[in-house]
Design a protein around this motif. Structure first.
Motif, short mmCIF file in Angstrom:
data_model
loop_
_atom_site.label_atom_id
_atom_site.label_comp_id
_atom_site.label_asym_id
_atom_site.label_seq_id
_atom_site.Cartn_x
_atom_site.Cartn_y
_atom_site.Cartn_z
N LEU A 175 -79.24 -49.96 1.29
CA LEU A 175 -79.48 -50.82 0.14
C LEU A 175 -79.91 -52.20 0.58
CD1 LEU A 175 -76.41 -49.83 -1.99
CD2 LEU A 175 -78.74 -49.01 -2.19
N GLN B 180 -71.51 -43.82 -7.74
CA GLN B 180 -70.76 -44.69 -6.82
C GLN B 180 -70.31 -46.00 -7.46
OE1 GLN B 180 -73.16 -45.23 -3.27
NE2 GLN B 180 -72.22 -43.46 -2.27
N ARG B 181 -70.79 -46.27 -8.67
CA ARG B 181 -70.59 -47.60 -9.25
C ARG B 181 -69.10 -47.95 -9.41
NH1 ARG B 181 -74.12 -47.74 -14.05
NH2 ARG B 181 -72.31 -46.75 -14.98
N LEU C 198 -70.81 -49.68 1.76
CA LEU C 198 -71.91 -48.73 1.51
C LEU C 198 -72.44 -48.15 2.82
CD1 LEU C 198 -73.61 -50.65 -1.42
CD2 LEU C 198 -72.34 -48.48 -1.55
N ASN D 231 -72.58 -44.29 3.18
CA ASN D 231 -73.91 -43.66 3.21
C ASN D 231 -74.45 -43.52 4.62
OD1 ASN D 231 -73.63 -43.83 0.46
ND2 ASN D 231 -74.86 -45.68 0.25
N ASP E 127 -77.91 -58.82 -8.82
CA ASP E 127 -77.04 -57.72 -8.37
C ASP E 127 -75.65 -57.75 -9.00
OD1 ASP E 127 -76.83 -60.10 -7.00
OD2 ASP E 127 -76.43 -59.21 -5.04
N LEU F 87 -78.02 -48.58 -6.30
CA LEU F 87 -76.66 -48.01 -6.23
C LEU F 87 -76.58 -46.81 -7.17
CD1 LEU F 87 -73.67 -48.43 -5.20
CD2 LEU F 87 -73.29 -49.60 -7.38
N LEU G 43 -67.20 -48.09 -6.16
CA LEU G 43 -67.50 -49.27 -5.36
C LEU G 43 -66.64 -50.46 -5.79
CD1 LEU G 43 -69.17 -50.79 -3.21
CD2 LEU G 43 -70.88 -51.26 -4.99
N ALA H 258 -69.53 -55.29 0.18
CA ALA H 258 -70.25 -54.13 -0.37
C ALA H 258 -71.15 -53.51 0.69
CB ALA H 258 -71.08 -54.56 -1.59
N CYS I 102 -73.40 -54.38 -8.80
CA CYS I 102 -74.20 -53.15 -8.74
C CYS I 102 -75.61 -53.48 -8.26
CB CYS I 102 -74.21 -52.38 -10.05
SG CYS I 102 -74.14 -53.34 -11.53
#
Ligand SMILES: *Cc1c(COP(=O)(O)O)cnc(C)c1O
Length: 528
Positions: A511, A442-443, A502, A506, A417, A438, A446, A498, A434
């Motif tokens: 994820l 959004q990369r 997220l 979201n 990741d 993802l 983030l 993260a 990442c």
């Protein structure tokens, strides 16, 4: 009361009685008491093994806290408790350079004894621009110049070194000398009145530090006359593309008088191909200055020095000892390959170098060559560490930091990741988080959110840079106590942060981010 006829006030009269505050402010006893308080606190700081980032306060909160420390008795005597509280406030709100959680920046913890010496040079000030005021600093300038000159491979007596306050000033000084060489008369008449054809221009890499891009504005060249040289895949200036760029600049009527390269870019720590760029500069009759603020220290290491190949061909370069040589800021060494040009940056003095300024003592003075008038004798901190522990101390620490950063690179490479952006040349490593799934949009967002949340959590402190429009995370390993377990701890922290981010974005934990169960419990050894 009228301004024209001010009443004499008692404030301006010489007092007969002994003023208490004078005594308190200059008391030797109070001084020693303050040192004891400070030594205990700094000792505690150095012993503190906890992993911590930065405790970021709202500016207004901090202003109130600082204001509170100013209130109370008007007739102030020395109050050890207040002094103690002020030191605490400073330490508590600072970047924790001594902690293994600090991976954010190029500031370093310093060799403690050099900071003790810094106190001595503050208490017994010897402004170092003039020999009569700062004798040892000026003598030590020569010693440090000789030590580094040997490492660079320059013949003794052929080069010069000027100690100054920060690479920002060193870059300015060197490029000013370059400007004065090409634009004859610009010092006296101004850039607008020089006779050369073509608009004066400075070339630099896309990743040049902002202190370099500023120079075009400061030196009367203009931001529009900055030529940005393209980078290769390693984010070094690409000599072939640079040659083409310089040719088209010349076709457009630009007169490039200086190329500024980097040894240790701020973004990823890359070293430009200096030997090739020296050839290119020569072909254009341009000055080559190398901003080696960060990696210039590699000169002290037999195994890292080869990474600076070509540095010896530069007209000038500078390095920050307050970065990779671990002494208190500011301590910067600016080198000129040809000693004759060292006093051409500020030629107003050179124009009246006469018999009386060419004696044994005047030849030792740096005042005509550096920007500052009053200058801290910071070179002494560097010399002190060199004298006490030797060059090999610096070499060992640098080798360790660079090797550790390579290990961190290998570790992150093995994680599905995480993505590393480059193989580290130095102790700077850029990477992204990442996780699977993802969305591309959004990369970059983030990484910014991660930097902010990690900082707010206060356990780790890392930085972020923007590479070609994409945000990436950045770690700088300045602390030799950082080990792979700390890098693992950081990756855990990143995963946890993260997941929280997220979920907020979201709405669902969509994820597959592995994370510890209870993210509200943040202990020093929390694991995911
Ligand atoms: C740190 C740095 C600078 C600025 O140096 P100061 O000593 O902070 O003025 C300039 N260029 C590079 C590459 C740096 O790393």
């Amino acid at each position: 009361m009228s301004f024209a006829h001010p009443e004499p006030t008692s404030d301006l009269m010489i007092r007969n009685e002994s003023p208490d505050q004078f005594d308190a402010a200059f008391s030797v006893e109070n001084f020693i008491g303050a040192i004891e308080i400070a030594a205990n606190k700094i000792g505690g700081l150095l012993n503190d093994q906890s992993i911590r980032g930065v405790s970021l306060q709202r500016p207004q909160t901090l202003i109130s806290a600082a204001r509170t420390l100013m209130s109370g008795d008007e007739k102030k005597l020395f109050d050890p408790d207040r002094f103690s509280a002020i030191v605490d406030l400073y330490l508590r709100t600072g970047i924790q350079v001594n902690s293994r959680g600090y991976l954010a920046r190029q500031f370093s913890s310093v060799v403690p004894v050099s900071a003790v010496f810094d106190l001595i040079t503050a208490m017994a000030p010897q402004p170092a621009s003039f020999y009569e005021a700062g004798q040892l600093a000026n003598a030590v300038d020569k010693i440090m110049a000789e030590e580094f000159g040997r490492l660079i491979g320059w013949p003794a007596g052929s080069f010069d070194m000027v100690a100054t306050s920060g690479t920002s000033l060193a870059n300015l000084t060197a490029v000013l000398a370059a400007r004065n060489r090409r634009l004859a008369g610009s010092w006296e008449h101004g850039v607008a009145f020089t006779k050369r054809k073509g608009r004066p221009a400075i070339a630099m890499g896309m990743d040049a530090h902002f202190s370099v891009t500023r120079l075009a504005g400061i030196l009367g060249i203009g931001q529009n006359q900055i030529i940005r040289l393209p980078l290769n895949a390693l984010r070094q200036i690409c000599p072939d593309k640079a040659a083409a760029t310089l040719r088209s600049a010349a076709d457009c009527g630009l007169d490039v008088f200086c190329i500024v390269a980097a040894a240790g870019t701020t973004s990823i720590g890359a070293n430009d191909p200096l030997a090739e760029l020296a050839d290119l500069a020569r072909a254009h009759d341009a000055w080559l200055h190398v901003d080696a603020a960060h990696n210039g220290a590699f000169l002290v290491s037999d195994s890292l020095r080869p990474r600076l190949k070509g540095l010896e061909l530069a007209d000038s370069f500078c390095l920050d000892a307050h970065k990779m040589l671990f002494v208190p800021a500011l301590c910067t060494l600016l080198f000129y390959r040809d000693k004759e040009v060292a006093d051409t940056a500020f030629p107003q003095q050179a124009s009246y170098v006469s018999e009386d300024r060419n004696d044994e003592i005047s030849r030792f003075e740096s005042g005509m060559k550096n920007f500052e008038c009053t200058k801290r004798p910071s070179i002494l901190n560097l010399w002190l560490v060199w004298a006490l522990f030797g060059r090999r101390f610096f070499e060992n620490k640098l080798n360790h930091l660079v090797a550790m950063t390579l290990s961190a690179h290998d570790y992150l490479t093995g994680l599905p990741d995480f993505k590393v952006m480059h193989r580290p040349e130095s102790n700077i490593l850029c990477f992204t988080y990442c996780p699977d799934g993802l969305p591309a949009f959004q990369r970059s967002r983030l990484q910014l959110a991660l930097r902010n949340r990690i900082r707010a959590e206060g356990r780790y402190f890392i930085s972020m840079v923007n590479l070609d429009g994409e945000n990436v995370l950045r770690m700088v390993i300045m602390n030799h106590r950082i080990g792979l377990e700390d890098i693992a701890g950081l990756t855990d922290e990143i995963r946890c942060c993260a997941r929280e981010i997220l979920e907020e974005w979201n709405g669902t934990p969509s994820l597959s981010v592995a994370c510890r169960e209870d993210v509200s419990v943040k202990t020093a050894d929390a694991s995911c």
